[in-house]
Scaffold this motif. Structure first.
Motif, PDB file in Angstrom:
ATOM      1  N   LEU A  53       0.831  -1.203   0.000  1.00  0.00           N
ATOM      2  CA  LEU A  53       0.000   0.000   0.000  1.00  0.00           C
ATOM      3  C   LEU A  53       0.865   1.253   0.000  1.00  0.00           C
ATOM      4  O   LEU A  53       0.582   2.223  -0.727  1.00  0.00           O
ATOM      5  CB  LEU A  53      -0.919  -0.015   1.225  1.00  0.00           C
ATOM      6  CG  LEU A  53      -1.927   1.123   1.364  1.00  0.00           C
ATOM      7  CD1 LEU A  53      -2.833   1.184   0.147  1.00  0.00           C
ATOM      8  CD2 LEU A  53      -2.748   0.945   2.630  1.00  0.00           C
ATOM      9  N   LEU A  54       1.925   1.237   0.803  1.00  0.00           N
ATOM     10  CA  LEU A  54       2.815   2.392   0.858  1.00  0.00           C
ATOM     11  C   LEU A  54       3.446   2.694  -0.500  1.00  0.00           C
ATOM     12  O   LEU A  54       3.662   3.850  -0.853  1.00  0.00           O
ATOM     13  CB  LEU A  54       3.919   2.157   1.894  1.00  0.00           C
ATOM     14  CG  LEU A  54       3.529   2.307   3.360  1.00  0.00           C
ATOM     15  CD1 LEU A  54       4.677   1.868   4.254  1.00  0.00           C
ATOM     16  CD2 LEU A  54       3.140   3.738   3.674  1.00  0.00           C
ATOM     17  N   SER A  55       3.731   1.632  -1.257  1.00  0.00           N
ATOM     18  CA  SER A  55       4.390   1.831  -2.552  1.00  0.00           C
ATOM     19  C   SER A  55       3.461   2.446  -3.587  1.00  0.00           C
ATOM     20  O   SER A  55       3.921   2.926  -4.619  1.00  0.00           O
ATOM     21  CB  SER A  55       4.932   0.494  -3.067  1.00  0.00           C
ATOM     22  OG  SER A  55       3.870  -0.386  -3.419  1.00  0.00           O
ATOM     23  N   ARG A  56       2.157   2.429  -3.320  1.00  0.00           N
ATOM     24  CA  ARG A  56       1.181   2.940  -4.292  1.00  0.00           C
ATOM     25  C   ARG A  56       0.577   4.270  -3.867  1.00  0.00           C
ATOM     26  O   ARG A  56      -0.339   4.776  -4.512  1.00  0.00           O
ATOM     27  CB  ARG A  56       0.070   1.901  -4.503  1.00  0.00           C
ATOM     28  CG  ARG A  56       0.576   0.687  -5.272  1.00  0.00           C
ATOM     29  CD  ARG A  56      -0.298  -0.516  -5.082  1.00  0.00           C
ATOM     30  NE  ARG A  56       0.154  -1.656  -5.879  1.00  0.00           N
ATOM     31  CZ  ARG A  56       1.156  -2.448  -5.541  1.00  0.00           C
ATOM     32  NH1 ARG A  56       1.806  -2.242  -4.421  1.00  0.00           N
ATOM     33  NH2 ARG A  56       1.515  -3.458  -6.328  1.00  0.00           N
ATOM     34  N   ALA A  57       1.066   4.834  -2.780  1.00  0.00           N
ATOM     35  CA  ALA A  57       0.516   6.099  -2.298  1.00  0.00           C
ATOM     36  C   ALA A  57       1.649   7.001  -1.819  1.00  0.00           C
ATOM     37  O   ALA A  57       2.608   6.536  -1.212  1.00  0.00           O
ATOM     38  CB  ALA A  57      -0.476   5.840  -1.159  1.00  0.00           C
ATOM     39  N   ARG A  58       1.522   8.285  -2.107  1.00  0.00           N
ATOM     40  CA  ARG A  58       2.474   9.257  -1.593  1.00  0.00           C
ATOM     41  C   ARG A  58       2.140   9.554  -0.136  1.00  0.00           C
ATOM     42  O   ARG A  58       0.984   9.703   0.221  1.00  0.00           O
ATOM     43  CB  ARG A  58       2.400  10.560  -2.405  1.00  0.00           C
ATOM     44  CG  ARG A  58       2.888  10.456  -3.833  1.00  0.00           C
ATOM     45  CD  ARG A  58       4.398  10.516  -3.911  1.00  0.00           C
ATOM     46  NE  ARG A  58       4.939  11.728  -3.350  1.00  0.00           N
ATOM     47  CZ  ARG A  58       5.068  12.880  -3.999  1.00  0.00           C
ATOM     48  NH1 ARG A  58       4.632  12.982  -5.248  1.00  0.00           N
ATOM     49  NH2 ARG A  58       5.606  13.928  -3.413  1.00  0.00           N
ATOM     50  N   VAL A  59       3.163   9.653   0.688  1.00  0.00           N
ATOM     51  CA  VAL A  59       2.960  10.006   2.093  1.00  0.00           C
ATOM     52  C   VAL A  59       3.275  11.491   2.267  1.00  0.00           C
ATOM     53  O   VAL A  59       4.365  11.954   1.922  1.00  0.00           O
ATOM     54  CB  VAL A  59       3.867   9.172   3.022  1.00  0.00           C
ATOM     55  CG1 VAL A  59       3.707   9.628   4.476  1.00  0.00           C
ATOM     56  CG2 VAL A  59       3.540   7.689   2.895  1.00  0.00           C
ATOM     57  N   TYR A  60       2.301  12.233   2.799  1.00  0.00           N
ATOM     58  CA  TYR A  60       2.486  13.646   3.092  1.00  0.00           C
ATOM     59  C   TYR A  60       2.360  13.864   4.594  1.00  0.00           C
ATOM     60  O   TYR A  60       1.403  13.399   5.221  1.00  0.00           O
ATOM     61  CB  TYR A  60       1.450  14.502   2.355  1.00  0.00           C
ATOM     62  CG  TYR A  60       1.589  14.449   0.856  1.00  0.00           C
ATOM     63  CD1 TYR A  60       2.708  14.972   0.221  1.00  0.00           C
ATOM     64  CD2 TYR A  60       0.597  13.876   0.061  1.00  0.00           C
ATOM     65  CE1 TYR A  60       2.850  14.916  -1.163  1.00  0.00           C
ATOM     66  CE2 TYR A  60       0.715  13.824  -1.323  1.00  0.00           C
ATOM     67  CZ  TYR A  60       1.842  14.341  -1.930  1.00  0.00           C
ATOM     68  OH  TYR A  60       1.974  14.292  -3.287  1.00  0.00           O
ATOM     69  N   VAL A  61       3.320  14.565   5.149  1.00  0.00           N
ATOM     70  CA  VAL A  61       3.346  14.794   6.595  1.00  0.00           C
ATOM     71  C   VAL A  61       2.754  16.171   6.898  1.00  0.00           C
ATOM     72  O   VAL A  61       3.233  17.191   6.389  1.00  0.00           O
ATOM     73  CB  VAL A  61       4.788  14.716   7.130  1.00  0.00           C
ATOM     74  CG1 VAL A  61       4.809  14.971   8.638  1.00  0.00           C
ATOM     75  CG2 VAL A  61       5.405  13.364   6.816  1.00  0.00           C
ATOM     76  N   LEU A  62       1.697  16.191   7.706  1.00  0.00           N
ATOM     77  CA  LEU A  62       1.106  17.442   8.164  1.00  0.00           C
ATOM     78  C   LEU A  62       1.674  17.772   9.537  1.00  0.00           C
ATOM     79  O   LEU A  62       1.785  16.903  10.394  1.00  0.00           O
ATOM     80  CB  LEU A  62      -0.419  17.349   8.237  1.00  0.00           C
ATOM     81  CG  LEU A  62      -1.158  17.497   6.897  1.00  0.00           C
ATOM     82  CD1 LEU A  62      -1.017  16.240   6.036  1.00  0.00           C
ATOM     83  CD2 LEU A  62      -2.628  17.806   7.125  1.00  0.00           C
ATOM     84  N   LYS A  63       2.035  19.022   9.733  1.00  0.00           N
ATOM     85  CA  LYS A  63       2.712  19.442  10.953  1.00  0.00           C
ATOM     86  C   LYS A  63       1.736  20.096  11.927  1.00  0.00           C
ATOM     87  O   LYS A  63       0.725  20.676  11.515  1.00  0.00           O
ATOM     88  CB  LYS A  63       3.825  20.434  10.615  1.00  0.00           C
ATOM     89  CG  LYS A  63       4.891  19.859   9.690  1.00  0.00           C
ATOM     90  CD  LYS A  63       5.936  20.905   9.353  1.00  0.00           C
ATOM     91  CE  LYS A  63       7.008  20.335   8.422  1.00  0.00           C
ATOM     92  NZ  LYS A  63       8.017  21.368   8.066  1.00  0.00           N
ATOM     93  N   PRO A  64       2.027  20.029  13.234  1.00  0.00           N
ATOM     94  CA  PRO A  64       1.206  20.764  14.195  1.00  0.00           C
ATOM     95  C   PRO A  64       1.220  22.253  13.857  1.00  0.00           C
ATOM     96  O   PRO A  64       2.230  22.786  13.371  1.00  0.00           O
ATOM     97  CB  PRO A  64       1.897  20.500  15.539  1.00  0.00           C
ATOM     98  CG  PRO A  64       2.748  19.292  15.312  1.00  0.00           C
ATOM     99  CD  PRO A  64       3.145  19.303  13.875  1.00  0.00           C
ATOM    100  N   LEU A  65       0.119  22.935  14.117  1.00  0.00           N
ATOM    101  CA  LEU A  65       0.025  24.351  13.804  1.00  0.00           C
ATOM    102  C   LEU A  65       0.749  25.171  14.872  1.00  0.00           C
ATOM    103  O   LEU A  65       0.632  24.880  16.068  1.00  0.00           O
ATOM    104  CB  LEU A  65      -1.441  24.785  13.723  1.00  0.00           C
ATOM    105  CG  LEU A  65      -2.317  23.983  12.741  1.00  0.00           C
ATOM    106  CD1 LEU A  65      -3.715  24.582  12.673  1.00  0.00           C
ATOM    107  CD2 LEU A  65      -1.692  23.932  11.355  1.00  0.00           C
ATOM    108  N   ASP A  66       1.480  26.177  14.436  1.00  0.00           N
ATOM    109  CA  ASP A  66       2.180  27.013  15.407  1.00  0.00           C
ATOM    110  C   ASP A  66       1.224  28.017  16.048  1.00  0.00           C
ATOM    111  O   ASP A  66       0.061  28.146  15.649  1.00  0.00           O
ATOM    112  CB  ASP A  66       3.384  27.714  14.761  1.00  0.00           C
ATOM    113  CG  ASP A  66       2.994  28.607  13.577  1.00  0.00           C
ATOM    114  OD1 ASP A  66       1.859  29.124  13.556  1.00  0.00           O
ATOM    115  OD2 ASP A  66       3.833  28.789  12.683  1.00  0.00           O
TER     116      ASP A  66
END
Length: 438
Positions: free
Chosen positions: A149-162
């Motif tokens: 599954l990981l190989s077929r999807a891009r992983v995007y990291v969302l950061k905590p809001l400042d």
């Protein structure tokens, strides 16, 4: 309470952004030329996993991308859904594909809760284009999701809001007609800052705090939100701390590495963060004892004793008094001379013990409690170190045959290990001299 009395939805739901320009934070994904912004501008959507802490907009972003691409948006909760629900979503996607040539986005919230069989159930339909998969998770995908599954999807990291971004979210809620813009709300500056800090990077949490504070502030149609009212709303729990998830292990990693890096101030900060977040102090006590052996060792043997004393002090005093003793140990460990020589030696010796098999104990080192054993030569030729000059049997070997000369322990030139290294060098020089005479 609602500015629009006909709308009973929570404030956070009413204020979900409708375009990327209204989206709070995540400039590293949504700024000009960034990958998700490009997908938005192209009115396209690809399979992706949105990884980030709560309240950073994962669900909102997924829905916005699907709507912008004119795709059907089917949402499942991994907590509540099973393979049957996945099959129903696939059937719906096929109907839309055949009847309307319309694509379908399957959004799975908390996707890390799906087991391998459930993840495998929709994987073929992602591969053949029936579905575009969007997953949201608060846990590290590399630990929780299948490699396929990981190989077929891009992983995007969302950061905590400042803090500044959260204050902007609060201001938007006060000004927007969909939010609190229709009410006469006066939010004191200290109260606004406290909400932003207490939200701890979570926009939904900030809006929930704000809505509750406004509710508690109503006086004859006026709403004056003070710092005292906000303090009452937020109570004592201000920090995001998942005792079983990434936040927990990231923070203990930061504490360990700060101590190893000899920074007492950062070490004390991460210790305080974990205590403040609800970490079991006894867990921290155990980690400090481990650090004393792993990263300090014989460079300062007092570190181990002080860590054990701090643990014992906490057991006697309890919380919060005993936490100070643990904090004292944290500072001492950070300031102590560092050596991983024993740690490295132990790991290497364990590897040899596993890989070299059951090497026989040399005869001169064997126990000889019976006459038969003595007749077999057990203990024969053993040199009693206390009878030798300086209490050292120069030239004697204590390893199994074929392992003579092994060196596991290599003291560093710091702290007490500097003196230990000098002692070992002197003993090894005597060994060389003894061998020359034989």
């Amino acid at each position: 309470m609602s500015a629009n009395l006909d709308d009973t939805r929570p404030l956070a739901d009413r204020l979900r952004p409708g375009s990327l320009d209204d989206f709070a934070g995540q400039e590293h994904l949504l700024g000009a030329g960034k990958p998700v912004r490009r997908a938005w501008e192209n009115r396209s959507v690809h399979s992706m996993i949105l990884w980030g802490p709560p309240g950073t907009g994962k669900t909102t972003l997924a829905r916005m991308l699907a709507d912008n691409a004119d795709a059907e948006f089917i949402t499942l909760s991994a907590v509540l859904s099973g393979v049957k629900d996945i099959r129903a979503a696939v059937d719906r996607a096929r109907e839309l594909q055949q009847a309307q040539q319309r694509r379908t986005v399957l959004f799975v919230d908390e996707v890390h809760r799906f087991n391998k069989a459930q993840q495998d159930a929709f994987l073929p339909h992602v591969e053949d284009g029936t579905l575009t998969f969007l997953g949201a998770t608060t846990e590290n995908p590399s630990f929780e999701l299948n490699n396929a599954l990981l190989s077929r999807a891009r992983v995007y990291v969302l950061k905590p809001l400042d803090i500044a971004t959260l204050e902007g979210v609060i201001d938007r809620a006060l000004e927007s007609e969909a939010g609190l813009g229709g009410l006469a709300v006066r939010l004191e500056e200290d109260a606004r800052a406290l909400i932003a800090r207490a939200a701890d990077g979570d926009a939904r949490r900030a809006l929930n705090f704000l809505e509750l504070a406004v509710d508690l502030s109503e006086r004859d149609g006026e709403y004056i939100v003070t710092e005292a009212v906000v303090q009452e709303v937020i109570g004592g729990g201000l920090r995001r701390f998942d005792k079983g998830g990434d936040a927990f292990y990231d923070q203990i990693s930061a504490l360990h590495k700060s101590i190893r890096g000899s920074d007492p101030d950062a070490s004390l900060y991460w210790f305080a963060r974990m205590i403040d977040g609800g970490c079991d102090p006894l867990y921290l006590a155990r980690r400090l004892v481990r650090i004393a052996s792993e990263d300090i060792g014989n460079a300062d043997p007092r570190a181990l004793q002080l860590s054990l004393d701090a643990w014992d002090t906490f057991l006697r005093l309890g919380s919060p008094e005993g936490e100070l003793a643990l904090g004292q140990a944290v500072v001492y460990l950070a300031c102590a001379a560092k050596s991983n020589a024993v740690y490295s030696a132990f790991n290497t010796a364990m590897r040899d013990a596993r890989e070299l098999g059951s090497l026989e104990v040399p005869p001169h080192l064997r126990n000889a409690p019976t006459r038969l054993m003595k007749q077999m030569g057990h203990g024969s030729g053993y040199r009693y170190a206390h009878d030798e000059p300086d209490g050292y049997a120069a030239g004697e070997s204590y390893f199994p045959e074929g392992m003579n000369g092994k060196r596991y322990y290599k003291p560093v030139n710091r702290g007490l290990e500097q003196r230990i290294a000098e002692k070992l060098d002197w003993l090894r020089q005597r060994d060389k001299e003894a061998k020359k005479r034989t």
